[in-house]
Design a protein around this motif. Structure first.
Motif, short mmCIF file in Angstrom:
data_model
loop_
_atom_site.label_atom_id
_atom_site.label_comp_id
_atom_site.label_asym_id
_atom_site.label_seq_id
_atom_site.Cartn_x
_atom_site.Cartn_y
_atom_site.Cartn_z
N GLY A 137 -7.38 8.72 -6.20
CA GLY A 137 -7.84 9.76 -5.76
C GLY A 137 -8.60 9.67 -4.43
O GLY A 137 -8.64 10.97 -4.01
N VAL A 138 -8.70 8.84 -3.77
CA VAL A 138 -9.29 8.76 -2.50
C VAL A 138 -8.43 8.17 -1.53
O VAL A 138 -7.48 7.11 -1.82
CB VAL A 138 -10.73 8.14 -2.60
N SER A 139 -8.83 7.99 -0.40
CA SER A 139 -7.68 7.33 0.54
C SER A 139 -8.15 5.98 0.83
O SER A 139 -9.10 5.46 0.37
CB SER A 139 -8.22 8.30 2.17
N GLY A 141 -3.78 13.96 -2.06
CA GLY A 141 -4.05 15.29 -1.09
C GLY A 141 -4.18 15.02 0.35
O GLY A 141 -3.54 14.09 0.77
N PRO A 142 -4.43 16.23 0.99
CA PRO A 142 -4.30 16.07 2.58
C PRO A 142 -4.94 14.83 3.17
O PRO A 142 -6.09 14.87 2.87
CB PRO A 142 -4.84 17.55 2.91
N ASN A 143 -4.27 14.14 3.84
CA ASN A 143 -4.77 13.07 4.58
C ASN A 143 -5.27 11.95 3.89
O ASN A 143 -6.13 11.07 4.05
CB ASN A 143 -5.72 13.65 5.53
N LEU A 144 -4.82 11.98 2.42
CA LEU A 144 -5.46 10.99 1.51
C LEU A 144 -4.41 9.81 1.33
O LEU A 144 -3.35 10.11 0.75
CB LEU A 144 -5.95 11.63 0.15
N SER A 199 1.78 5.80 1.82
CA SER A 199 2.08 7.25 1.41
C SER A 199 1.20 7.97 1.75
O SER A 199 0.01 7.84 1.21
CB SER A 199 2.30 7.06 -0.19
N PHE A 200 1.70 8.97 2.57
CA PHE A 200 0.60 9.92 3.34
C PHE A 200 0.30 11.10 2.31
O PHE A 200 1.38 11.42 1.57
CB PHE A 200 1.27 10.30 4.50
N ASN A 201 -0.77 11.62 2.46
CA ASN A 201 -1.26 12.86 1.56
C ASN A 201 -0.80 12.33 0.28
O ASN A 201 -0.41 13.27 -0.47
CB ASN A 201 -0.44 14.13 2.00
#
Length: 249
Positions: free
Chosen positions: A116-118, A75-78, A70-72
């Motif tokens: 919450g993080v990538s 959030g953006p790029n996470l 699941s991209f983004n």
């Protein structure tokens, strides 16, 4: 009426009108804020990061959806990625340890999972950057108690030979061990019987993710207007006693 009296009356009317406008404006802003929070809570309950990205498991209650990317997501790029076992791993993991490779399994709740993080920002992923030749497997899951961490590790970690097991926990993970559900989702429970561990509430009862409309109904109940109406129309004995207590204090 004299000119001076008429002038004072006009000023008084303007003051009262100003007070009325400010009061109505505050009430309107309060109402808009409540509606904003309502829609925000509904969106939060529907955004990635909840049990919509998990699937039922008869032993541990739930695990991550397999082979997900699941991209983004947060959030953006996470990005949030899982392997075929539903672990948060952003690349395939062979069943055989490669020459010179050291492998560690990480178990935990949402903190260790990395909500919450990538993928590359979880503490399990950071270990790979800090320790050469170390490969980590993130077997953490959101909402897990220590009982679920233990059961999932004991059942599935054998598929991935490793030399180190890291268990990350918070106090709430112990409290979850005493219950057979978390946020309405059934889960197993471990109990000590004599000198043996006994697993209760298994197979874990089936569950389904709440519908969009049930979530909307729950959030509407948080509106101040709805709470005010309920408070003044609830004629149950407990509500009557509560109103009496409020008046006394």
């Amino acid at each position: 009426m004299s000119t001076r009296a008429a002038s004072r009356l006009r000023r008084l009317k303007r003051v009262l009108l100003g007070v009325l406008v400010v009061t109505v404006g505050i009430i309107g802003l309060e109402g808009l804020a409540s509606l904003g929070l309502l829609f925000d809570n509904i969106n939060v309950s529907r955004t990635p990061g909840n049990f919509r990205q998990a699937q039922y498991d008869s032993l541990v209650g739930w695990v991550g959806l397999p082979n997900m990317s699941s991209f983004n997501n947060y959030g953006p790029n996470l990005t949030l990625s899982t392997n075929s076992q539903g672990m948060r791993i952003h690349r395939p993991v062979p069943s055989v340890v490669l020459a010179g490779e050291r492998r560690a399994v990480c178990s935990g709740d949402s903190f260790a999972f990395g909500s919450g993080v990538s993928d590359n920002e979880t503490f399990c992923a950071y270990l790979e950057h800090e320790i050469s030749n170390l490969v980590t497997l993130n077997m953490s899951q959101r909402g897990f108690g220590i009982d679920q961490m233990y059961l999932w590790y004991k059942r599935d970690a054998v598929l991935y030979p490793h030399s180190l097991h890291l268990l990350a926990f918070i106090w709430a993970d112990f409290e979850r061990m005493a219950t057979t559900s978390f946020s309405g989702y059934p889960k197993p429970r471990l109990r000590l019987k004599g000198e043996s561990l006994v697993v209760e509430n298994v197979p874990v009862p089936q569950w389904t993710a709440p519908s969009q409309w049930s979530q909307v109904g729950e959030q509407i109940g948080n509106l101040r207007l709805v709470q005010l109406i309920r408070r003044n129309t609830d004629m149950s004995d407990s509500a009557k006693l509560q109103r009496v207590d409020d008046q006394v204090w």
